[in-house]
Design a protein around this motif. Structure first.
Motif, PDB file in Angstrom:
ATOM      1  N   ASP A 106     -17.249  -9.726   8.621  1.00  0.00           N
ATOM      2  CA  ASP A 106     -17.199  -9.318   7.057  1.00  0.00           C
ATOM      3  C   ASP A 106     -16.465 -10.032   6.189  1.00  0.00           C
ATOM      4  OD1 ASP A 106     -17.045  -8.225   4.723  1.00  0.00           O
ATOM      5  OD2 ASP A 106     -17.921  -6.073   5.599  1.00  0.00           O
ATOM      6  N   HIS A 107     -16.712 -11.312   5.585  1.00  0.00           N
ATOM      7  CA  HIS A 107     -15.717 -12.190   4.763  1.00  0.00           C
ATOM      8  C   HIS A 107     -15.121 -11.320   3.977  1.00  0.00           C
ATOM      9  CE1 HIS A 107     -16.954 -15.850   6.834  1.00  0.00           C
ATOM     10  NE2 HIS A 107     -18.076 -15.259   6.615  1.00  0.00           N
ATOM     11  N   SER A 108     -15.856 -10.361   3.122  1.00  0.00           N
ATOM     12  CA  SER A 108     -15.037  -9.729   2.012  1.00  0.00           C
ATOM     13  C   SER A 108     -13.861  -8.757   2.522  1.00  0.00           C
ATOM     14  CB  SER A 108     -16.061  -8.950   1.201  1.00  0.00           C
ATOM     15  OG  SER A 108     -16.851  -7.761   1.858  1.00  0.00           O
ATOM     16  N   LEU A 109     -14.160  -8.022   3.824  1.00  0.00           N
ATOM     17  CA  LEU A 109     -13.179  -7.039   4.305  1.00  0.00           C
ATOM     18  C   LEU A 109     -12.019  -8.062   4.972  1.00  0.00           C
ATOM     19  CD1 LEU A 109     -12.463  -4.367   5.124  1.00  0.00           C
ATOM     20  CD2 LEU A 109     -13.874  -4.745   7.474  1.00  0.00           C
ATOM     21  N   ALA A 110     -12.428  -9.232   5.418  1.00  0.00           N
ATOM     22  CA  ALA A 110     -11.239  -9.951   5.731  1.00  0.00           C
ATOM     23  C   ALA A 110     -10.339 -10.541   4.642  1.00  0.00           C
ATOM     24  CB  ALA A 110     -11.746 -11.360   6.644  1.00  0.00           C
ATOM     25  N   GLY A 129       4.295  -9.146  13.201  1.00  0.00           N
ATOM     26  CA  GLY A 129       4.552 -10.412  14.193  1.00  0.00           C
ATOM     27  C   GLY A 129       3.867 -10.225  15.398  1.00  0.00           C
ATOM     28  N   ASP A 130       3.399  -9.098  15.997  1.00  0.00           N
ATOM     29  CA  ASP A 130       2.680  -9.168  17.254  1.00  0.00           C
ATOM     30  C   ASP A 130       1.407  -8.604  17.009  1.00  0.00           C
ATOM     31  OD1 ASP A 130       4.947  -9.953  18.769  1.00  0.00           O
ATOM     32  OD2 ASP A 130       6.018  -8.011  18.290  1.00  0.00           O
ATOM     33  N   ALA A 131       0.467  -8.750  18.247  1.00  0.00           N
ATOM     34  CA  ALA A 131      -0.736  -8.172  18.082  1.00  0.00           C
ATOM     35  C   ALA A 131      -1.103  -6.864  17.898  1.00  0.00           C
ATOM     36  CB  ALA A 131      -1.362  -8.776  19.277  1.00  0.00           C
ATOM     37  N   ASP A 132      -0.279  -5.910  18.510  1.00  0.00           N
ATOM     38  CA  ASP A 132      -0.374  -4.687  18.175  1.00  0.00           C
ATOM     39  C   ASP A 132      -0.213  -4.058  16.705  1.00  0.00           C
ATOM     40  OD1 ASP A 132      -1.132  -4.352  20.923  1.00  0.00           O
ATOM     41  OD2 ASP A 132       0.623  -3.617  21.554  1.00  0.00           O
ATOM     42  N   PRO A 133       0.733  -4.518  16.341  1.00  0.00           N
ATOM     43  CA  PRO A 133       1.054  -3.858  14.901  1.00  0.00           C
ATOM     44  C   PRO A 133       0.118  -4.386  14.024  1.00  0.00           C
ATOM     45  CG  PRO A 133       2.963  -5.340  15.658  1.00  0.00           C
ATOM     46  CD  PRO A 133       1.974  -4.997  16.688  1.00  0.00           C
ATOM     47  N   ALA A 134      -0.433  -5.793  13.992  1.00  0.00           N
ATOM     48  CA  ALA A 134      -1.370  -6.412  13.298  1.00  0.00           C
ATOM     49  C   ALA A 134      -2.791  -5.768  13.538  1.00  0.00           C
ATOM     50  CB  ALA A 134      -1.709  -7.912  13.776  1.00  0.00           C
ATOM     51  N   ARG A 135      -3.046  -5.303  14.580  1.00  0.00           N
ATOM     52  CA  ARG A 135      -4.342  -4.788  14.760  1.00  0.00           C
ATOM     53  C   ARG A 135      -4.287  -3.429  14.290  1.00  0.00           C
ATOM     54  NH1 ARG A 135      -4.740  -7.256  20.112  1.00  0.00           N
ATOM     55  NH2 ARG A 135      -3.681  -5.178  21.058  1.00  0.00           N
ATOM     56  N   ALA A 136      -3.070  -2.591  14.413  1.00  0.00           N
ATOM     57  CA  ALA A 136      -2.871  -1.294  13.853  1.00  0.00           C
ATOM     58  C   ALA A 136      -2.983  -1.088  12.366  1.00  0.00           C
ATOM     59  CB  ALA A 136      -1.440  -0.702  14.305  1.00  0.00           C
ATOM     60  N   PHE A 137      -2.414  -2.115  11.752  1.00  0.00           N
ATOM     61  CA  PHE A 137      -2.421  -2.669  10.145  1.00  0.00           C
ATOM     62  C   PHE A 137      -3.851  -2.582   9.795  1.00  0.00           C
ATOM     63  CE2 PHE A 137      -2.539  -4.635   6.388  1.00  0.00           C
ATOM     64  CZ  PHE A 137      -1.778  -4.037   5.410  1.00  0.00           C
ATOM     65  N   ALA A 138      -4.708  -3.387  10.403  1.00  0.00           N
ATOM     66  CA  ALA A 138      -6.071  -3.455  10.301  1.00  0.00           C
ATOM     67  C   ALA A 138      -6.914  -2.130  10.324  1.00  0.00           C
ATOM     68  CB  ALA A 138      -6.996  -4.315  11.109  1.00  0.00           C
ATOM     69  N   ARG A 140      -5.879   0.761   9.240  1.00  0.00           N
ATOM     70  CA  ARG A 140      -5.604   1.301   7.704  1.00  0.00           C
ATOM     71  C   ARG A 140      -7.036   1.166   7.009  1.00  0.00           C
ATOM     72  NH1 ARG A 140       0.415  -0.072   6.417  1.00  0.00           N
ATOM     73  NH2 ARG A 140       1.418  -0.362   8.443  1.00  0.00           N
ATOM     74  N   LEU A 141      -7.627  -0.008   7.096  1.00  0.00           N
ATOM     75  CA  LEU A 141      -8.593  -0.244   6.281  1.00  0.00           C
ATOM     76  C   LEU A 141      -9.947   0.248   6.601  1.00  0.00           C
ATOM     77  CD1 LEU A 141      -6.301  -2.609   5.894  1.00  0.00           C
ATOM     78  CD2 LEU A 141      -8.417  -4.194   5.372  1.00  0.00           C
ATOM     79  N   GLY A 142     -10.235   0.961   7.758  1.00  0.00           N
ATOM     80  CA  GLY A 142     -11.157   1.789   7.950  1.00  0.00           C
ATOM     81  C   GLY A 142     -11.620   1.165   9.422  1.00  0.00           C
ATOM     82  N   PRO A 143     -12.558   2.008   9.901  1.00  0.00           N
ATOM     83  CA  PRO A 143     -13.433   1.870  11.272  1.00  0.00           C
ATOM     84  C   PRO A 143     -14.101   0.291  11.383  1.00  0.00           C
ATOM     85  CG  PRO A 143     -14.670   3.350   9.960  1.00  0.00           C
ATOM     86  CD  PRO A 143     -13.430   3.165   9.227  1.00  0.00           C
ATOM     87  N   VAL A 144     -14.610  -0.154  10.329  1.00  0.00           N
ATOM     88  CA  VAL A 144     -15.163  -1.508  10.514  1.00  0.00           C
ATOM     89  C   VAL A 144     -13.921  -2.493  10.860  1.00  0.00           C
ATOM     90  CG1 VAL A 144     -16.358  -3.361   9.424  1.00  0.00           C
ATOM     91  CG2 VAL A 144     -16.995  -0.972   9.093  1.00  0.00           C
ATOM     92  N   ALA A 145     -13.014  -2.548  10.195  1.00  0.00           N
ATOM     93  CA  ALA A 145     -11.717  -3.451  10.156  1.00  0.00           C
ATOM     94  C   ALA A 145     -11.135  -3.126  11.597  1.00  0.00           C
ATOM     95  CB  ALA A 145     -10.771  -3.298   9.290  1.00  0.00           C
ATOM     96  N   GLU A 146     -10.900  -1.985  12.044  1.00  0.00           N
ATOM     97  CA  GLU A 146     -10.193  -1.448  13.290  1.00  0.00           C
ATOM     98  C   GLU A 146     -11.153  -2.199  14.418  1.00  0.00           C
ATOM     99  OE1 GLU A 146      -8.608   2.361  15.536  1.00  0.00           O
ATOM    100  OE2 GLU A 146     -10.053   2.620  13.924  1.00  0.00           O
TER     101      GLU A 146
END
Length: 204
Positions: A106-110, A129-138, A140-146
């Motif tokens: 999803d380009h708009s979600l990105a 700066g690491d994979a885990d916190p970056a994924r955890a931040f995503a 927050r934007l909802g299940p599709v981003a997660e």
């Protein structure tokens, strides 16, 4: 050329660039005034610098000190909160992979992820700066981003970030933020006004 067929403004950015952060808060408004969409493209400046011979801004004598003061000043001018000009090491790669993992779906979600991750890193000083916190931040934007971010370490996401960086180099991109539209290139957050004038007034 009709508005529907107008070429997008391609916004090349690195998640570690404070000037790209500032540009991320402005580029959509510029594009809207010009009747253009924005194509968000996360890249790795470290790879590009190996081709250009440049070094990261923060490591440059005198210029690095100036930039730290300049970014804070520009943030105040724009009414933005400001925490740091230098995010944690690894931010570019971690967030870049998550961005492209989301963009593959999803380009708009990105694009939303990019805007909000920039704000988290530079305005609030969150360490991504690491994979885990970056994924955890995503997440927050909802299940599709997660769900998309869970694939950030997949071969497809890694290849997408690498391919975007290669595409940038092929188009002459040497820094960030960088903008290309209608065959014209503009480097730097401070060139957004020039880009807008170019599109609104016609090339000169």
């Amino acid at each position: 050329m009709t508005q529907a067929a107008r070429e997008p403004i391609t916004f090349w950015f690195d998640f570690g660039s404070p000037y790209a952060w500032l540009a991320s808060t402005q580029v959509e408004a510029v594009a809207q005034r010009c009747g253009r969409p924005v194509r968000w493209r996360a890249i790795l400046l470290g790879v590009i610098f190996r081709s250009t011979g440049m070094v990261p801004l923060g490591q440059q004598p005198l210029r690095g000190d100036y930039a730290r003061r300049d970014v804070a000043r520009l943030a105040r001018r724009a009414g933005l909160p400001f925490a740091t000009p230098s995010p944690a090491p690894g931010t570019s790669v971690a967030l870049g992979r998550v961005f492209h993992a989301i963009a593959l779906r999803d380009h708009s979600l990105a694009a939303r992820f990019a805007r909000e991750a920039f704000m988290a890193a530079f305005a609030r000083g969150e360490v991504l700066g690491d994979a885990d916190p970056a994924r955890a931040f995503a997440a927050r934007l909802g299940p599709v981003a997660e769900a998309a971010a869970a694939d950030a370490l997949s071969p497809a996401a890694r290849a997408a970030l690498r391919d975007a960086t290669d595409e940038a180099l092929a188009q002459g991109v040497f820094g960030a933020p960088f903008f290309t539209v209608d065959g014209e290139a503009f480097w730097g957050q401070d060139r957004l006004a020039t880009l807008e004038a170019w599109l609104r007034e016609g090339p000169w």
